[in-house]
Design an enzyme around this catalytic site. Structure first.
Site, mmCIF file in Angstrom:
data_model
loop_
_atom_site.group_PDB
_atom_site.id
_atom_site.type_symbol
_atom_site.label_atom_id
_atom_site.label_comp_id
_atom_site.label_asym_id
_atom_site.label_seq_id
_atom_site.Cartn_x
_atom_site.Cartn_y
_atom_site.Cartn_z
ATOM 1 N N LYS A 129 -5.237 -2.783 -3.693
ATOM 2 C CA LYS A 129 -5.635 -1.833 -4.724
ATOM 3 C C LYS A 129 -4.433 -1.012 -5.144
ATOM 4 O O LYS A 129 -3.521 -0.886 -4.333
ATOM 5 C CB LYS A 129 -6.749 -0.910 -4.257
ATOM 6 N N TYR B 95 -9.648 5.279 -4.593
ATOM 7 C CA TYR B 95 -10.609 5.195 -3.474
ATOM 8 C C TYR B 95 -11.884 5.954 -3.822
ATOM 9 O O TYR B 95 -12.996 5.488 -3.590
ATOM 10 C CB TYR B 95 -10.046 5.825 -2.196
HETATM 11 P P1 NDP Z 1 5.636 -0.052 1.133
HETATM 12 O O1 NDP Z 1 6.689 0.466 0.243
HETATM 13 O O2 NDP Z 1 5.606 0.454 2.528
HETATM 14 O O3 NDP Z 1 5.703 -1.640 1.213
HETATM 15 C C1 NDP Z 1 5.862 -2.440 0.084
HETATM 16 C C2 NDP Z 1 6.584 -3.709 0.479
HETATM 17 O O4 NDP Z 1 6.677 -4.526 -0.686
HETATM 18 C C3 NDP Z 1 8.039 -3.489 0.913
HETATM 19 O O5 NDP Z 1 8.161 -3.214 2.273
HETATM 20 C C4 NDP Z 1 8.663 -4.816 0.542
HETATM 21 O O6 NDP Z 1 8.383 -5.737 1.569
HETATM 22 C C5 NDP Z 1 7.884 -5.275 -0.672
HETATM 23 N N1 NDP Z 1 8.607 -5.078 -1.925
HETATM 24 C C6 NDP Z 1 8.986 -6.079 -2.760
HETATM 25 N N2 NDP Z 1 9.626 -5.589 -3.821
HETATM 26 C C7 NDP Z 1 9.655 -4.256 -3.675
HETATM 27 C C8 NDP Z 1 10.214 -3.215 -4.467
HETATM 28 N N3 NDP Z 1 10.847 -3.450 -5.642
HETATM 29 N N4 NDP Z 1 10.101 -1.941 -4.019
HETATM 30 C C9 NDP Z 1 9.455 -1.672 -2.866
HETATM 31 N N5 NDP Z 1 8.905 -2.639 -2.073
HETATM 32 C C10 NDP Z 1 9.017 -3.926 -2.482
HETATM 33 O O7 NDP Z 1 4.255 0.217 0.399
HETATM 34 P P2 NDP Z 1 2.810 0.243 1.027
HETATM 35 O O8 NDP Z 1 2.748 -0.695 2.163
HETATM 36 O O9 NDP Z 1 2.391 1.633 1.254
HETATM 37 O O10 NDP Z 1 1.931 -0.311 -0.205
HETATM 38 C C11 NDP Z 1 1.882 -1.682 -0.525
HETATM 39 C C12 NDP Z 1 0.577 -1.987 -1.246
HETATM 40 O O11 NDP Z 1 -0.506 -1.690 -0.396
HETATM 41 C C13 NDP Z 1 0.343 -1.178 -2.513
HETATM 42 O O12 NDP Z 1 -0.341 -1.963 -3.434
HETATM 43 C C14 NDP Z 1 -0.570 -0.052 -2.052
HETATM 44 O O13 NDP Z 1 -1.384 0.460 -3.095
HETATM 45 C C15 NDP Z 1 -1.386 -0.774 -1.016
HETATM 46 N N6 NDP Z 1 -1.912 0.117 0.018
HETATM 47 C C16 NDP Z 1 -3.225 0.021 0.328
HETATM 48 C C17 NDP Z 1 -3.772 0.817 1.270
HETATM 49 C C18 NDP Z 1 -5.213 0.678 1.606
HETATM 50 O O14 NDP Z 1 -5.710 1.476 2.398
HETATM 51 N N7 NDP Z 1 -5.910 -0.311 1.081
HETATM 52 C C19 NDP Z 1 -2.977 1.820 1.984
HETATM 53 C C20 NDP Z 1 -1.586 1.814 1.625
HETATM 54 C C21 NDP Z 1 -1.085 0.983 0.669
HETATM 55 P P3 NDP Z 1 9.494 -6.729 2.154
HETATM 56 O O15 NDP Z 1 10.557 -5.826 2.712
HETATM 57 O O16 NDP Z 1 8.783 -7.492 3.175
HETATM 58 O O17 NDP Z 1 9.987 -7.541 0.994
#
Ligand code: NDP
Length: 391
Positions: free
Chosen positions: A150, A238
């Site tokens: 989401k 949410y």
């Molecule tokens: P993070 O920034 O912690 O993680 C995002 C990951 O995406 C990075 O670690 C990286 O992984 C990858 N990535 C690829 N390209 C990019 C870029 N240009 N900039 C940043 N990251 C990039 O974010 P979150 O984990 O908090 O959020 C990720 C998704 O999960 C979002 O859609 C958010 O809305 C959703 N979310 C949902 C939650 C829920 O409760 N359902 C709670 C928190 C987030 P890598 O290093 O492996 O390439």
């Protein structure tokens, strides 16, 4: 052959490990021949599927939520198992692979090669929002089913393209609205459906936290291209989605909203820091909510007011400790209806079963599109100083 030792008796090591009572029970059991004959398979008939029969998943984006919640959630899954990671950081992916028994790795450049990987059935997109549409469509075109985090995408046009890609490839598309699989929220929905609150009169939803621009997972949330929108997209969704889940027989007809971004706050040059919103429902009731990137501590609160009783959940949509407070006259009752941590496995299993059967997922792409359209209407209203916008 006889060992000269009394085989019915616990060894000294067993006795030390078990304690006196359990060691005596073990001795009695052995004397009765239980160990020799064993027992037929009895008890829990809902055994997990054999690993070889489960749907196989790739997780795309190994960030805070992916590593903290999504990946560990597979440990309790019964119909799903992890087989692949997609990441821009190969070392991190391999390190996590060693811990979770995952041995197939892809980067973003060779992502499309998943089309040739028969060990991947489903793809879970856990990337920043601005990347959801592209990586979802590429996975669908590779013939995989996709569960996307989401909010579904940056715009309703992107959501429509994702749904079209799922239809074109005859694959299942879901949006990861995990609250639909969370035991406390499921319990409240059951109570509401059973009429225990009487007629629903009002719903309110407040969700927010304090965004830290120096922390990478918050930094991209403040950049429109990667985030799509501000607090309403990320955390307000949410409240919006959960409120509508609790009103299954009602439909939004119009929205109004006001921004609540603090003036001059340097964090909010691209996206809103806060949005207060209201949805008029077809039944005549209002759903009211607020979302913010400027609140401490973290707020996750849902309230449902009926003609006979009310329920407050605070926290309502977190990972571990959602709480229900029921007021129906007399003293309020505060309780938990289950382990919120179960929602992660339940969600991937629900999706695995939908993808396998071809039945729609509980939270399909169309639901994600509905929510993005409503948020877009909220932004139009807020841009017009709160004017009502029909939806
Ligand atoms: P993070 O920034 O912690 O993680 C995002 C990951 O995406 C990075 O670690 C990286 O992984 C990858 N990535 C690829 N390209 C990019 C870029 N240009 N900039 C940043 N990251 C990039 O974010 P979150 O984990 O908090 O959020 C990720 C998704 O999960 C979002 O859609 C958010 O809305 C959703 N979310 C949902 C939650 C829920 O409760 N359902 C709670 C928190 C987030 P890598 O290093 O492996 O390439």
């Amino acid at each position: 052959m006889a060992s000269g030792k009394d085989e019915t008796h616990p060894t000294r090591r067993e006795a030390l490990m078990l304690g006196a009572g359990a060691a005596a029970a073990l001795a009695a059991g052995r004397a009765a021949g239980q160990e020799a004959e064993g027992q037929p398979l009895i008890g829990n008939p809902q055994l997990p599927e054999r690993p070889g029969n489960r749907m196989r998943w790739a997780v795309v984006g190994l960030g805070t939520f992916g590593v903290g919640q999504v990946i560990p959630g597979f440990a309790n899954a019964r119909h799903s198992r992890l087989t692949a990671f997609v990441s821009g950081n190969a070392d991190k992916a391999r390190e996590l692979g060693a811990r979770y028994g995952v041995s197939r790795f892809y980067g973003y450049d060779d992502y499309d090669r998943i089309a040739d990987d028969p060990e991947i059935d489903c793809v879970y997109i856990v990337l920043p929002v601005g990347l959801h549409a592209e990586y979802t469509i590429r996975a669908l075109d590779a013939g995989k089913h996709v569960l996307c985090e989401k909010p579904m995408a940056s715009t309703s046009a992107e959501c429509e393209a994702m749904i079209a890609a799922a239809e074109r490839n005859r694959r299942t598309l879901g949006v990861a609205y995990r609250v639909h699989f969370e035991p406390n929220n499921m319990h409240v929905l059951e109570r509401i459906r059973a009429g225990e609150l009487g007629t629903m009169r009002f719903v309110s939803a407040d969700h927010g936290f304090n965004a830290n621009p120096d922390w990478p997972p918050h930094k991209w949330r403040l950049e429109k291209e990667l985030a799509g929108g501000g607090s309403m997209y990320d955390i307000g969704v949410y409240g919006l989605n959960t409120s509508l889940m609790m009103l299954p027989d009602d439909t939004p007809v119009s929205v109004s909203a006001h921004y609540s971004t603090p003036q001059g706050d340097p964090r909010f040059t691209q996206v809103e820091g806060g949005l207060d919103w209201r949805i008029r429902m077809a039944s005549g009731i209002n759903v009211q909510g607020s979302s913010s990137y400027c609140w401490s501590p973290y707020v996750s609160r849902q309230r449902y007011f009926g003609s006979d009783a009310s329920i407050e959940m605070q926290p309502a949509t977190t990972y571990y400790d959602n709480t229900i407070r029921l007021e129906a006259g007399g003293p309020a009752r505060e309780y938990s209806a289950g382990n919120a941590g179960d929602q992660f496995a339940a969600q991937v299993d629900g999706f695995s079963q939908a993808a396998r059967s071809g039945e729609p997922h509980l939270t399909p792409g169309e639901m994600g599109l509905r929510d993005i359209r409503l948020i877009e209407a909220m932004y139009r209203s807020a841009d017009a100083d709160g004017q009502f916008v029909r939806v």
